[in-house]
Structure formats: structure tokens, C-alpha cells
Design an enzyme around this catalytic site. Structure first.
Site, PDB file in Angstrom:
ATOM      1  N   GLU A 132       0.846  -1.206   0.000  1.00 48.23           N
ATOM      2  CA  GLU A 132       0.000   0.000   0.000  1.00 48.23           C
ATOM      3  C   GLU A 132       0.872   1.243   0.000  1.00 48.23           C
ATOM      4  O   GLU A 132       2.006   1.206   0.478  1.00 48.23           O
ATOM      5  CB  GLU A 132      -0.849   0.026   1.291  1.00 48.23           C
ATOM      6  CG  GLU A 132      -2.303  -0.319   1.107  1.00 48.23           C
ATOM      7  CD  GLU A 132      -3.152   0.745   0.392  1.00 48.23           C
ATOM      8  OE1 GLU A 132      -2.604   1.599  -0.333  1.00 48.23           O
ATOM      9  OE2 GLU A 132      -4.373   0.689   0.562  1.00 48.23           O
ATOM     10  N   ASP A 133       0.317   2.335  -0.491  1.00 51.83           N
ATOM     11  CA  ASP A 133       1.046   3.601  -0.429  1.00 51.83           C
ATOM     12  C   ASP A 133       0.923   4.233   0.953  1.00 51.83           C
ATOM     13  O   ASP A 133       1.902   4.622   1.567  1.00 51.83           O
ATOM     14  CB  ASP A 133       0.563   4.577  -1.511  1.00 51.83           C
ATOM     15  CG  ASP A 133      -0.958   4.759  -1.511  1.00 51.83           C
ATOM     16  OD1 ASP A 133      -1.671   4.059  -0.767  1.00 51.83           O
ATOM     17  OD2 ASP A 133      -1.450   5.619  -2.278  1.00 51.83           O
ATOM     18  N   ASP A 166      -4.411   5.421   6.161  1.00 49.01           N
ATOM     19  CA  ASP A 166      -4.953   6.624   6.801  1.00 49.01           C
ATOM     20  C   ASP A 166      -5.948   6.180   7.884  1.00 49.01           C
ATOM     21  O   ASP A 166      -5.572   5.932   9.025  1.00 49.01           O
ATOM     22  CB  ASP A 166      -5.596   7.472   5.694  1.00 49.01           C
ATOM     23  CG  ASP A 166      -6.074   8.824   6.179  1.00 49.01           C
ATOM     24  OD1 ASP A 166      -5.840   9.159   7.340  1.00 49.01           O
ATOM     25  OD2 ASP A 166      -6.697   9.553   5.385  1.00 49.01           O
ATOM     26  N   PHE A 213      -2.119  16.015   4.655  1.00 46.48           N
ATOM     27  CA  PHE A 213      -2.385  15.387   3.365  1.00 46.48           C
ATOM     28  C   PHE A 213      -1.102  15.444   2.550  1.00 46.48           C
ATOM     29  O   PHE A 213      -0.477  16.497   2.428  1.00 46.48           O
ATOM     30  CB  PHE A 213      -3.519  16.124   2.636  1.00 46.48           C
ATOM     31  CG  PHE A 213      -3.979  15.391   1.418  1.00 46.48           C
ATOM     32  CD1 PHE A 213      -4.862  14.328   1.516  1.00 46.48           C
ATOM     33  CD2 PHE A 213      -3.493  15.747   0.162  1.00 46.48           C
ATOM     34  CE1 PHE A 213      -5.263  13.628   0.391  1.00 46.48           C
ATOM     35  CE2 PHE A 213      -3.898  15.047  -0.973  1.00 46.48           C
ATOM     36  CZ  PHE A 213      -4.781  13.996  -0.856  1.00 46.48           C
ATOM     37  N   ARG A 243       1.452  12.461  -8.860  1.00 43.81           N
ATOM     38  CA  ARG A 243       1.972  11.103  -8.642  1.00 43.81           C
ATOM     39  C   ARG A 243       3.410  10.979  -9.130  1.00 43.81           C
ATOM     40  O   ARG A 243       4.168  10.154  -8.655  1.00 43.81           O
ATOM     41  CB  ARG A 243       1.115  10.077  -9.397  1.00 43.81           C
ATOM     42  CG  ARG A 243      -0.299   9.914  -8.857  1.00 43.81           C
ATOM     43  CD  ARG A 243      -0.918   8.665  -9.460  1.00 43.81           C
ATOM     44  NE  ARG A 243      -2.367   8.624  -9.334  1.00 43.81           N
ATOM     45  CZ  ARG A 243      -3.017   8.217  -8.249  1.00 43.81           C
ATOM     46  NH1 ARG A 243      -2.347   7.822  -7.188  1.00 43.81           N
ATOM     47  NH2 ARG A 243      -4.328   8.198  -8.219  1.00 43.81           N
TER      48      ARG A 243
HETATM   49  P1  IMP Z   1      -7.757   4.669   4.263  1.00 42.04           P
HETATM   50  O1  IMP Z   1      -8.716   3.676   3.681  1.00 42.04           O
HETATM   51  O2  IMP Z   1      -8.498   5.786   4.986  1.00 42.04           O
HETATM   52  O3  IMP Z   1      -6.693   4.062   5.126  1.00 42.04           O
HETATM   53  O4  IMP Z   1      -7.069   5.416   3.069  1.00 42.04           O
HETATM   54  C1  IMP Z   1      -6.128   4.802   2.264  1.00 42.04           C
HETATM   55  C2  IMP Z   1      -6.101   5.374   0.874  1.00 42.04           C
HETATM   56  O5  IMP Z   1      -6.509   6.756   0.851  1.00 42.04           O
HETATM   57  C3  IMP Z   1      -4.699   5.362   0.333  1.00 42.04           C
HETATM   58  O6  IMP Z   1      -4.431   4.166  -0.367  1.00 42.04           O
HETATM   59  C4  IMP Z   1      -4.667   6.594  -0.563  1.00 42.04           C
HETATM   60  O7  IMP Z   1      -5.114   6.265  -1.861  1.00 42.04           O
HETATM   61  C5  IMP Z   1      -5.652   7.542   0.065  1.00 42.04           C
HETATM   62  N1  IMP Z   1      -4.992   8.534   0.942  1.00 42.04           N
HETATM   63  C6  IMP Z   1      -5.055   8.596   2.294  1.00 42.04           C
HETATM   64  N2  IMP Z   1      -4.349   9.627   2.772  1.00 42.04           N
HETATM   65  C7  IMP Z   1      -3.810  10.233   1.687  1.00 42.04           C
HETATM   66  C8  IMP Z   1      -2.934  11.367   1.522  1.00 42.04           C
HETATM   67  O8  IMP Z   1      -2.491  12.043   2.480  1.00 42.04           O
HETATM   68  N3  IMP Z   1      -2.598  11.670   0.239  1.00 42.04           N
HETATM   69  C9  IMP Z   1      -3.039  10.972  -0.840  1.00 42.04           C
HETATM   70  N4  IMP Z   1      -3.841   9.910  -0.731  1.00 42.04           N
HETATM   71  C10 IMP Z   1      -4.220   9.541   0.522  1.00 42.04           C
END
Ligand code: IMP
Length: 187
Positions: A111-112, A115, A164, A177
Site C-alpha cells: 500500500e502507499d 490513513d 495530506f 503522482r
Molecule cells: P484509508 O482507507 O483511509 O486508510 O485510506 C487509504 C487510501 O486513501 C490510500 O491508499 C490513498 O489512496 C488515500 N490517501 C489517504 N491519505 C492520503 C494522503 O495524504 N494523500 C493521498 N492519498 C491519501
């Protein structure tokens, strides 16, 4: 390595948004190399498959694989994204399924950023339902203060505050990206 100021700016401005450099390219690549070495050691004698979560993980997955010295495979899966927003919709949808058969395989989800943890929780349950031999999760970034779900991340690049961030695969409305470093939105 080819140096070019336009490829590594210190600040990015987009309308009223200002993004400032947060993790420089060199720091990212050094940490990714360490994770690659760790995986190479831990999976010695195995044949893991890395599953990148599109789109954000493509750059991390590429650099990570370049640092894995054992035999390995890869595939991609795609979940619905935030759309053009900076906060999550709270829903996850599968957009592109996995092609590989991962039953009895050693799987590492790549995963990148984690959050709230919703996407990775969804991914873990999905992959576990496919009966892998083992499952670990690698995420380049983790926002510990944003976590709403109890998720275990096995390999973490960097723990970061709740800003962010964009760059190194991460986007804001599909932009940025391509940046080599990671930038944080200034409030
Ligand atoms: P989660 O499901 O809330 O954990 O969010 C995960 C996904 O949200 C990541 O795979 C990203 O695609 C996107 N995301 C969450 N935070 C950021 C950020 O700070 N910048 C860009 N994308 C984010």
C-alpha cells in the site's frame, strides 16, 4: 542519478494549496531499500507475491521489488479512491480484481498509505478469503493518529502526522503522482 530541479521542487503551488517538501527522494529510497532487504531475508527460500494496491502504490512497489533479491512475483488490485477529495468517502469498492491465483502463496500487500485503515482492512479480508499460505502488509506511509480500524502493518516506511501528502505515487485529484519526493499540504 540524473538531477533536475524541476523534478524535485521544494514547494508546489496549486491554486490556494501549497505543498512543501516532507520526505525527500533519497530518504524514501533508503527506507524502501531497507524494507526490500528485510523482505529478502524473511522470505528466503519462499516465492512471495507482492500485490500492489493501485494507483498509489505503483512507485513504491517498483522500487521495493528492485531491492528484493529473492525470486518474487507481483500483481495489482485496484480499489476505489477518494475521488478528487482530500478526505475518505468511508466506502471501499473493488475496481480491478486480482489475476493471480494466490491460494497457498505467501502474499505481501503493498500500500502507499494507511490513513483510517479502512482500505487495508478491506484488502486483508479480501485476500484472506483467497486462502494464502501467509499474509503480510507493507505500507510506505502510516498516519497513526488517523487510524479508525485495528490494522496490523508489518512493514512501515514512515509514520507521519495527519497532513495530506502527495508525490511518489500519491495524488491529489490524480495529480502529483510523478513527483520523486513526498510533499505535505501546508495549512
Ligand atoms: P484509508 O482507507 O483511509 O486508510 O485510506 C487509504 C487510501 O486513501 C490510500 O491508499 C490513498 O489512496 C488515500 N490517501 C489517504 N491519505 C492520503 C494522503 O495524504 N494523500 C493521498 N492519498 C491519501
Amino acid at each position: 542519478m540524473r538531477e533536475h530541479n524541476d523534478l524535485n521542487p521544494e514547494v508546489i503551488r496549486s491554486g490556494s494549496d501549497v505543498f512543501k517538501i516532507f520526505l525527500p527522494e533519497e530518504k524514501i529510497l533508503n527506507r524502501v531499500a531497507e524494507i526490500g532487504e528485510e523482505i529478502s531475508t524473511e522470505y528466503k527460500g519462499k516465492f512471495p507475491i507482492l500485490i500492489g494496491v493501485l494507483n498509489g502504490s505503483f512507485m513504491f512497489l517498483a522500487d521495493l521489488m528492485k531491492n528484493i533479491s529473492i525470486k518474487c512475483e507481483m500483481d495489482f488490485i485496484k480499489l476505489s479512491s477518494y475521488g478528487d477529495e482530500k478526505i475518505s468517502s468511508g466506502k471501499v469498492k473493488l475496481i480491478k480484481e486480482l489475476n493471480a491465483d494466490i491460494e497457498d502463496r505467501h502474499v505481501i500487500i503493498v500500500e502507499d498509505i494507511v490513513d483510517s485503515g479502512l482500505s487495508i482492512k478491506y484488502m486483508r479480508e479480501l485476500i484472506e478469503s483467497m486462502k494464502p499460505a501467509s499474509l503480510k502488509i507493507a505500507s510506505l506511509l502510516l498516519k497513526p493518529n488517523s487510524l479508525k480500524y485495528d490494522v496490523k502493518i508489518d512493514y512501515i516506511g514512515f509514520e507521519i502526522p495527519d497532513a495530506f501528502v502527495v508525490g511518489y505515487g500519491l495524488d491529489y485529484a490524480q495529480k502529483y503522482r510523478n513527483l520523486r519526493s513526498i510533499y505535505a499540504l501546508s495549512e
